[in-house]
Motif scaffolding. Sequence first.
Motif, PDB file in Angstrom:
ATOM      1  N   GLN A 141      11.501  -1.064  -7.554  1.00 28.01           N
ATOM      2  CA  GLN A 141      10.747   0.234  -7.185  1.00 28.01           C
ATOM      3  C   GLN A 141       9.573   0.915  -8.667  1.00 28.01           C
ATOM      4  OE1 GLN A 141      10.972   2.135  -4.321  1.00 28.01           O
ATOM      5  NE2 GLN A 141      12.110  -0.327  -3.839  1.00 28.01           N
ATOM      6  N   ASN A 142      10.101   0.620  -9.438  1.00 30.02           N
ATOM      7  CA  ASN A 142       9.531   1.132 -10.762  1.00 30.02           C
ATOM      8  C   ASN A 142       8.219  -0.032 -10.534  1.00 30.02           C
ATOM      9  OD1 ASN A 142      10.986   2.593 -11.455  1.00 30.02           O
ATOM     10  ND2 ASN A 142      11.987   1.452 -13.454  1.00 30.02           N
ATOM     11  N   ASP A 143       7.768  -0.728  -9.941  1.00 31.51           N
ATOM     12  CA  ASP A 143       6.488  -1.536  -9.922  1.00 31.51           C
ATOM     13  C   ASP A 143       5.746  -0.422  -9.178  1.00 31.51           C
ATOM     14  OD1 ASP A 143       6.969  -3.535 -11.449  1.00 31.51           O
ATOM     15  OD2 ASP A 143       7.369  -4.833 -10.149  1.00 31.51           O
ATOM     16  N   LEU A 144       5.985   0.009  -8.222  1.00 32.12           N
ATOM     17  CA  LEU A 144       5.476   1.450  -7.290  1.00 32.12           C
ATOM     18  C   LEU A 144       5.071   2.970  -7.799  1.00 32.12           C
ATOM     19  CD1 LEU A 144       7.390   0.141  -3.794  1.00 32.12           C
ATOM     20  CD2 LEU A 144       4.983  -1.217  -5.002  1.00 32.12           C
ATOM     21  N   HIS A 145       5.823   2.831  -9.275  1.00 36.71           N
ATOM     22  CA  HIS A 145       5.467   4.313  -9.669  1.00 36.71           C
ATOM     23  C   HIS A 145       4.338   3.658 -10.017  1.00 36.71           C
ATOM     24  CE1 HIS A 145       9.961   4.897  -9.030  1.00 36.71           C
ATOM     25  NE2 HIS A 145       9.368   4.608  -7.819  1.00 36.71           N
ATOM     26  N   ILE A 146       3.428   4.989 -10.599  1.00 41.24           N
ATOM     27  CA  ILE A 146       1.919   5.595 -10.909  1.00 41.24           C
ATOM     28  C   ILE A 146       2.388   6.657 -12.092  1.00 41.24           C
ATOM     29  CG2 ILE A 146      -0.341   5.167 -11.386  1.00 41.24           C
ATOM     30  CD1 ILE A 146      -0.041   4.040  -8.396  1.00 41.24           C
ATOM     31  N   ARG A 188      -1.591  -6.229 -10.388  1.00 43.25           N
ATOM     32  CA  ARG A 188      -0.764  -6.953 -11.018  1.00 43.25           C
ATOM     33  C   ARG A 188       0.481  -6.371 -10.627  1.00 43.25           C
ATOM     34  NH1 ARG A 188      -3.000  -8.432 -15.341  1.00 43.25           N
ATOM     35  NH2 ARG A 188      -1.925  -6.946 -16.634  1.00 43.25           N
ATOM     36  N   THR A 189       0.587  -5.512 -11.465  1.00 40.03           N
ATOM     37  CA  THR A 189       2.268  -4.823 -11.068  1.00 40.03           C
ATOM     38  C   THR A 189       2.601  -4.991  -9.630  1.00 40.03           C
ATOM     39  OG1 THR A 189       1.627  -3.607 -13.122  1.00 40.03           O
ATOM     40  CG2 THR A 189       3.679  -2.834 -12.084  1.00 40.03           C
ATOM     41  N   LEU A 190       1.221  -4.028  -8.813  1.00 42.04           N
ATOM     42  CA  LEU A 190       1.316  -3.510  -7.477  1.00 42.04           C
ATOM     43  C   LEU A 190       2.264  -4.903  -6.648  1.00 42.04           C
ATOM     44  CD1 LEU A 190      -0.642  -0.653  -6.412  1.00 42.04           C
ATOM     45  CD2 LEU A 190       1.966  -0.238  -6.372  1.00 42.04           C
ATOM     46  N   ALA A 191       1.219  -6.174  -6.824  1.00 44.03           N
ATOM     47  CA  ALA A 191       1.656  -7.244  -6.383  1.00 44.03           C
ATOM     48  C   ALA A 191       3.162  -7.913  -6.126  1.00 44.03           C
ATOM     49  CB  ALA A 191       0.624  -8.485  -6.538  1.00 44.03           C
ATOM     50  N   ARG A 192       3.812  -8.251  -7.466  1.00 45.19           N
ATOM     51  CA  ARG A 192       4.930  -7.813  -8.368  1.00 45.19           C
ATOM     52  C   ARG A 192       6.041  -8.191  -7.485  1.00 45.19           C
ATOM     53  NH1 ARG A 192       5.195  -7.379 -14.481  1.00 45.19           N
ATOM     54  NH2 ARG A 192       5.982  -5.070 -13.837  1.00 45.19           N
ATOM     55  N   TYR A 193       5.852  -6.311  -6.725  1.00 45.97           N
ATOM     56  CA  TYR A 193       6.491  -5.945  -6.024  1.00 45.97           C
ATOM     57  C   TYR A 193       7.393  -7.053  -4.942  1.00 45.97           C
ATOM     58  CZ  TYR A 193       9.374  -3.124  -2.529  1.00 45.97           C
ATOM     59  OH  TYR A 193      10.501  -2.214  -2.272  1.00 45.97           O
ATOM     60  N   ALA A 194       6.260  -7.892  -4.694  1.00 46.80           N
ATOM     61  CA  ALA A 194       6.606  -9.237  -3.545  1.00 46.80           C
ATOM     62  C   ALA A 194       7.810  -9.369  -4.057  1.00 46.80           C
ATOM     63  CB  ALA A 194       5.415  -9.628  -3.178  1.00 46.80           C
ATOM     64  N   THR A 195       8.168 -10.547  -5.140  1.00 44.49           N
ATOM     65  CA  THR A 195       9.205 -10.663  -5.682  1.00 44.49           C
ATOM     66  C   THR A 195      10.241 -10.013  -6.557  1.00 44.49           C
ATOM     67  OG1 THR A 195       7.496 -11.592  -7.586  1.00 44.49           O
ATOM     68  CG2 THR A 195       7.831 -13.030  -5.585  1.00 44.49           C
ATOM     69  N   PRO A 206       5.682  -1.136   1.051  1.00 43.92           N
ATOM     70  CA  PRO A 206       6.831  -0.217   2.416  1.00 43.92           C
ATOM     71  C   PRO A 206       6.000   0.885   1.993  1.00 43.92           C
ATOM     72  CG  PRO A 206       7.877  -0.064   0.472  1.00 43.92           C
ATOM     73  CD  PRO A 206       6.588  -1.360   0.347  1.00 43.92           C
ATOM     74  N   GLU A 207       5.587   1.496   3.592  1.00 45.20           N
ATOM     75  CA  GLU A 207       4.377   2.974   4.158  1.00 45.20           C
ATOM     76  C   GLU A 207       5.190   3.952   2.122  1.00 45.20           C
ATOM     77  OE1 GLU A 207       1.341   4.533   5.165  1.00 45.20           O
ATOM     78  OE2 GLU A 207       1.975   2.407   6.093  1.00 45.20           O
ATOM     79  N   TRP A 218      -3.704  -0.553  -1.459  1.00 42.42           N
ATOM     80  CA  TRP A 218      -3.355  -1.018  -1.757  1.00 42.42           C
ATOM     81  C   TRP A 218      -2.452  -1.213  -0.687  1.00 42.42           C
ATOM     82  CZ3 TRP A 218      -3.788   1.562  -6.507  1.00 42.42           C
ATOM     83  CH2 TRP A 218      -4.696   1.699  -7.618  1.00 42.42           C
ATOM     84  N   THR A 219      -1.870  -1.037  -0.296  1.00 44.27           N
ATOM     85  CA  THR A 219      -0.226  -0.389   0.821  1.00 44.27           C
ATOM     86  C   THR A 219      -0.377  -1.910   1.482  1.00 44.27           C
ATOM     87  OG1 THR A 219      -0.048   1.483   0.709  1.00 44.27           O
ATOM     88  CG2 THR A 219       1.049   0.392   2.674  1.00 44.27           C
ATOM     89  N   ARG A 220      -2.171  -1.468   2.088  1.00 44.23           N
ATOM     90  CA  ARG A 220      -1.914  -2.331   3.651  1.00 44.23           C
ATOM     91  C   ARG A 220      -2.431  -3.820   2.828  1.00 44.23           C
ATOM     92  NH1 ARG A 220      -5.443   1.573   5.036  1.00 44.23           N
ATOM     93  NH2 ARG A 220      -6.840   0.892   4.008  1.00 44.23           N
ATOM     94  N   GLN A 221      -3.043  -4.447   1.411  1.00 43.37           N
ATOM     95  CA  GLN A 221      -3.480  -5.323   0.512  1.00 43.37           C
ATOM     96  C   GLN A 221      -2.339  -6.116   0.369  1.00 43.37           C
ATOM     97  OE1 GLN A 221      -5.669  -4.707  -1.806  1.00 43.37           O
ATOM     98  NE2 GLN A 221      -6.151  -6.991  -3.058  1.00 43.37           N
ATOM     99  N   TYR A 222      -1.230  -5.017  -0.461  1.00 42.20           N
ATOM    100  CA  TYR A 222      -0.101  -6.229  -0.923  1.00 42.20           C
ATOM    101  C   TYR A 222       1.411  -5.979   0.454  1.00 42.20           C
ATOM    102  CZ  TYR A 222      -2.740  -5.959  -4.938  1.00 42.20           C
ATOM    103  OH  TYR A 222      -3.585  -6.210  -5.761  1.00 42.20           O
TER     104      TYR A 222
END
Length: 392
Positions: A149-154, A138-145, A184-185, A177-181
């Motif tokens: 950057q913190n949505d990509l930090h685990i 859910r957090t990774l998908a949210r990055y699109a909107t 950025p590489e 996950w990078t491909r699915q959502y």
Amino acid sequence: MVKTIAVLGGGYAGLRVVKCLTHKKVDARIILINKNKYHYESTQLHEVAVGNKEPSDISFDIRAALPDSVDLIVDAVTSIDRENHRVMLQESDPVEYDYLVNALGFESESFGIKGVAEHSLSFNDIDSALAVRAHIERTLARYATSHDQNDLHILVCGAGFTGIELLGELIERIPEWTRQYSLPEGGITVDCIEAGKKILPMLPENLSSWAVKYLTDHGIKIHSGTPITEVRAGSVLSNDTEFPGNIIIWTTGVQGSHVICDSGYSQKRNRVVVENDLRVKDHPDEFLIGDVAAVPDPDSGRFYPTTAQIAVAQADCAASNLAALLDGRPTSDFHFSSVGTVCSLGPGSGVAAIDELGHWKFKGHKVGLLKRIVNDRSVLELAHVKEMLASR
């Protein structure tokens, strides 16, 4: 009159006790009490948490694995009335027993650190592992909107065995996950924050160093010697250092079941120091094994770590001692000899030190197969070949 043995918990230790008792054909009624109708391999929960395995891959139906002679009650244990020999349950009537085997398992441990419960997620069963997975996705998908950057930090809090194996699974999952959502590489980053200075201290130095290098070579940042002092919404603090991230996973430690404290045992972190034969002092009808037991190593004087391997060995000892008590024979002390340690770093790599038939050390892709053998063996010992094959 036939005695009743109540076994609490259908994890590695509890199921093993039941299997051993039925194999010995003890003259007793055996009741297994477990809050779920299924057994799950707790050593593989991290794989479910990141989506590399599904719940069905690491679980099997308990009733199907039990002999018909064993009664199964699916309910949560709330407390133990030790004086009156009764197990109190959430939904069902109390269960009376003559002998008790308490193998209730573990819960996450916060060590009193502020914000852990409110702002991080841990996993100690299938439901909580799925909750971690849902939060990550859910957090990774949210990055699109959000474009935050913190949505990509685990942030993985703790580099114990579970934490390290989780990091290995994340390496495997991040490209997908990078491909699915459409991320950025290289956008997803992972920081592991650990208070201890040494990673995987139970392994030889060359293997632990290899594991750390493998993880760091794949982009994992490990901050050892960095005690966590607070967890906030969106960050983890170590004194004056702040690590930002909206995905915070807590793997720092575990304690025994809260039922221990709620039942009035003398305990520390919901673990009870037991006698050498695994019984409780002044309660010769009670055995405690697995995560709820603090078992002293007679050689070192320290307590054994709470691992699945040791829990199974304790189960064998407890079952033998129960059979002895029913026959009027003396009990035997618990002795343990490790067969080794296998730490996976994702499905295709890992490190292992095996002490059976010599001292063997492995690293790399061979450990993936070795881990599979270990997992299959544990299922086979607890259930049947059918369940082992179904988990593939």
